[in-house]
Design an enzyme around this catalytic site. Structure first.
Site, PDB file in Angstrom:
ATOM      1  CB  SER A  55      -0.957   0.024   1.201  1.00  0.00           C
ATOM      2  OG  SER A  55      -0.252   0.214   2.410  1.00  0.00           O
ATOM      3  CE  LYS A  69      -2.788   2.144   4.404  1.00  0.00           C
ATOM      4  NZ  LYS A  69      -2.009   0.948   4.653  1.00  0.00           N
TER       5      LYS A  69
END
Length: 143
Positions: free
Chosen positions: A61, A98
């Site tokens: 990701s 993230k």
């Protein structure tokens, strides 16, 4: 919705030679007069030893920021997270890496791969930031 930071220690380690020579398209001569000093990777990569951890990445990701599956992240728990920083956070009891952003004052966790949606907190959910990623160590292809 609250943003909190949580923490733990690391032990210092190995010192290796740092060469004066720059590497453009070759390898430096191992001659003694080319050695500038010794270099400790923890001194280079770790700003706050008592608050730094290493974590291994699982998944893709964050590939848009050069963070790949199997990489080792250097995570500093003493740094106050700000918008734009890459963080390791705890969401619904799971660790995730993230990029931290804010929308209308609410924290949002953004992936660096368009295949993954942003993580937005729902009413009553809290986001815990484990620490700020300061370095990413990854193996080059073919090794």
């Amino acid at each position: 919705m609250a943003l909190t930071v949580i923490g733990r220690p690391l032990r210092p380690g190995l010192r290796l030679p740092l060469f004066l020579s720059r590497v453009a398209a070759g390898f430096p001569s191992p001659a003694e007069d080319h050695i500038e000093a010794s270099l400790s990777l923890d001194e280079l990569c770790v700003l706050h030893p008592a608050a730094t951890f290493f974590l291994r990445v699982v998944g893709d990701s964050m590939t848009g920021l050069g963070i790949f599956d199997g990489d080792i992240l250097v995570v500093d728990r003493s740094i106050t997270p700000r918008a734009g920083m890459v963080v390791v956070a705890v969401v619904n009891g799971e660790f995730t890496c993230k990029q931290l952003a804010y929308e209308h004052g609410t924290p949002v966790l953004r992936a660096a791969n368009k295949a993954y949606p942003d993580i937005r907190l729902r009413d009553g959910e809290d986001l815990e930031v484990f620490g700020v990623v300061t370095r990413c160590i990854h193996k080059l292809p073919g090794i």
